[in-house]
Design a protein around this motif. Structure first.
Motif, short mmCIF file in Angstrom:
data_model
loop_
_atom_site.label_atom_id
_atom_site.label_comp_id
_atom_site.label_asym_id
_atom_site.label_seq_id
_atom_site.Cartn_x
_atom_site.Cartn_y
_atom_site.Cartn_z
N UNK A 156 0.83 -1.20 0.00
CA UNK A 156 0.00 0.00 0.00
C UNK A 156 0.87 1.25 0.00
N UNK A 157 1.96 1.21 0.75
CA UNK A 157 2.87 2.35 0.80
C UNK A 157 3.49 2.63 -0.57
N UNK A 158 3.93 1.57 -1.24
CA UNK A 158 4.53 1.76 -2.56
C UNK A 158 3.49 2.19 -3.59
N UNK A 159 2.25 1.70 -3.43
CA UNK A 159 1.19 2.10 -4.36
C UNK A 159 0.89 3.59 -4.25
N UNK A 160 1.16 4.17 -3.08
CA UNK A 160 0.91 5.59 -2.87
C UNK A 160 2.10 6.46 -3.26
N UNK A 161 3.21 5.84 -3.65
CA UNK A 161 4.40 6.61 -4.03
C UNK A 161 4.12 7.41 -5.30
N UNK A 162 4.69 8.60 -5.42
CA UNK A 162 4.46 9.42 -6.63
C UNK A 162 4.96 8.72 -7.88
N UNK A 163 4.17 8.79 -8.94
CA UNK A 163 4.53 8.18 -10.22
C UNK A 163 5.12 9.25 -11.13
N UNK A 164 6.28 8.95 -11.69
CA UNK A 164 6.98 9.91 -12.55
C UNK A 164 6.17 10.21 -13.80
N UNK A 165 6.08 11.48 -14.14
CA UNK A 165 5.34 11.88 -15.34
C UNK A 165 6.11 11.58 -16.62
N UNK A 166 7.41 11.29 -16.50
CA UNK A 166 8.23 11.02 -17.68
C UNK A 166 8.36 9.53 -17.96
N UNK A 167 8.77 8.75 -16.95
CA UNK A 167 9.00 7.31 -17.19
C UNK A 167 7.84 6.44 -16.73
N UNK A 168 6.90 7.02 -15.97
CA UNK A 168 5.74 6.26 -15.53
C UNK A 168 6.01 5.29 -14.40
N UNK A 169 7.18 5.38 -13.76
CA UNK A 169 7.54 4.46 -12.68
C UNK A 169 7.35 5.16 -11.33
N UNK A 170 6.94 4.40 -10.31
CA UNK A 170 6.84 5.00 -8.97
C UNK A 170 8.22 5.30 -8.41
N UNK A 171 8.34 6.39 -7.70
CA UNK A 171 9.60 6.79 -7.10
C UNK A 171 9.67 6.20 -5.69
N UNK A 172 10.48 5.15 -5.50
CA UNK A 172 10.54 4.45 -4.23
C UNK A 172 10.97 5.35 -3.08
N UNK A 173 11.85 6.29 -3.36
CA UNK A 173 12.33 7.17 -2.30
C UNK A 173 11.58 8.49 -2.25
N UNK A 174 10.53 8.63 -3.08
CA UNK A 174 9.59 9.76 -3.01
C UNK A 174 10.29 11.12 -3.01
N UNK A 175 11.13 11.34 -4.01
CA UNK A 175 11.78 12.65 -4.14
C UNK A 175 11.48 13.20 -5.53
N UNK A 176 10.21 13.39 -5.80
CA UNK A 176 9.80 13.86 -7.12
C UNK A 176 10.24 15.30 -7.36
N UNK A 177 10.63 15.59 -8.60
CA UNK A 177 10.98 16.94 -9.01
C UNK A 177 9.70 17.78 -9.07
N UNK A 178 9.84 19.09 -8.99
CA UNK A 178 8.66 19.96 -9.01
C UNK A 178 7.85 19.82 -10.29
N UNK A 179 8.47 19.30 -11.36
CA UNK A 179 7.75 19.11 -12.62
C UNK A 179 6.91 17.84 -12.61
N UNK A 180 7.08 17.00 -11.60
CA UNK A 180 6.38 15.72 -11.56
C UNK A 180 7.25 14.58 -12.03
N UNK A 181 8.44 14.90 -12.53
CA UNK A 181 9.37 13.85 -12.95
C UNK A 181 10.13 13.32 -11.74
N UNK A 182 10.52 12.05 -11.79
CA UNK A 182 11.32 11.49 -10.71
C UNK A 182 12.73 12.08 -10.75
N UNK A 183 13.47 11.84 -9.69
CA UNK A 183 14.82 12.39 -9.60
C UNK A 183 15.70 11.92 -10.75
#
Length: 220
Positions: A156-183
């Motif tokens: 459930x925790x991983x399902x709630x992780x932010x999904x990158x707007x560029x690659x479509x993958x969840x960011x495990x460490x939840x450090x999304x860029x302000x644009x919505x892209x993962x680090x």
């Protein structure tokens, strides 16, 4: 690392089987983070570890889940160092290097400060101990790393992780860029495999496409 209660398995419970399947399905993404840690001057994680199942040579359906650190994977097998002595498995000891198939991985752990990511089997452990036992275990590793998620499980925790707007993958460490892209994507990086052994990698521009293990081996 404190010893976790020993878990001997004759026939995995359905809860444990689902937890192990979830850990294995997300293992490649964990492995990318574990491999990238070798190139950091300042480590991002306080601990990078997995649990793996080691069968009893006398009874192959029975065995012990044990912590392994200093991990390397080529995408087919895992090599690492046993973090503690087994309870009753001959021929294994803390500090020993072990190699086993990825199918034997039962859990993975990334710890940021005192906050853990992963730990799928800890959810099962909490359900199968008494309230008094749980109170004691939750003050020890690994359960102490997961107090932040209460009754919510790892999936459930991983399902709630932010999904990158560029690659479509969840960011495990939840450090999304302000644009919505993962680090990774924000830095121009990609997911790829080691050109030498096939290990899953994160790589940024101009970085070698070999994993840390292959680079070290080639220099010897």
């Amino acid at each position: 690392m404190a010893d976790e209660p020993v878990v001997w398995i004759e026939a995995e419970s359905s809860d444990m089987a689902r937890a192990i399947m979830a850990a294995q399905s997300t293992f490649p993404e964990f492995a990318r983070h574990a491999e990238l840690e070798h190139f950091r001057i300042v480590p991002a994680f306080g601990l990078v570890a997995i649990k793996a199942f080691f069968p009893d040579p006398a009874r192959l359906t029975r065995g012990e889940h044990m912590f392994v650190t200093d991990i390397f994977t080529n995408g087919r097998s895992v090599t690492g160092t046993l973090a503690s002595d087994p309870s009753d498995l001959p021929g294994l000891a803390a500090g020993q290097e072990v190699t086993f198939p990825i199918a034997n991985v039962s859990d993975w752990f990334l710890v940021l400060g005192r906050r853990g990511i992963g730990g799928f089997t800890t959810d099962v452990l909490k359900k199968h101990v008494t309230a008094a036992e749980r109170a004691g275990f939750e003050s020890q590793e690994p359960l102490v790393w997961y107090q932040h998620r209460g009754e919510d499980g790892a999936s459930a925790e991983l399902a709630a992780a932010p999904v990158c707007t560029a690659c479509g993958m969840p960011d495990l460490v939840a450090r999304a860029h302000r644009t919505g892209a993962c680090e990774l994507c924000a830095g121009g990086g990609v997911r790829c495999d080691c050109s030498g052994c096939g290990a899953p990698l994160f790589r940024y521009p101009d970085a070698p496409r070999e994993c840390h293990h292959c680079l070290v081996t080639s220099r010897k």
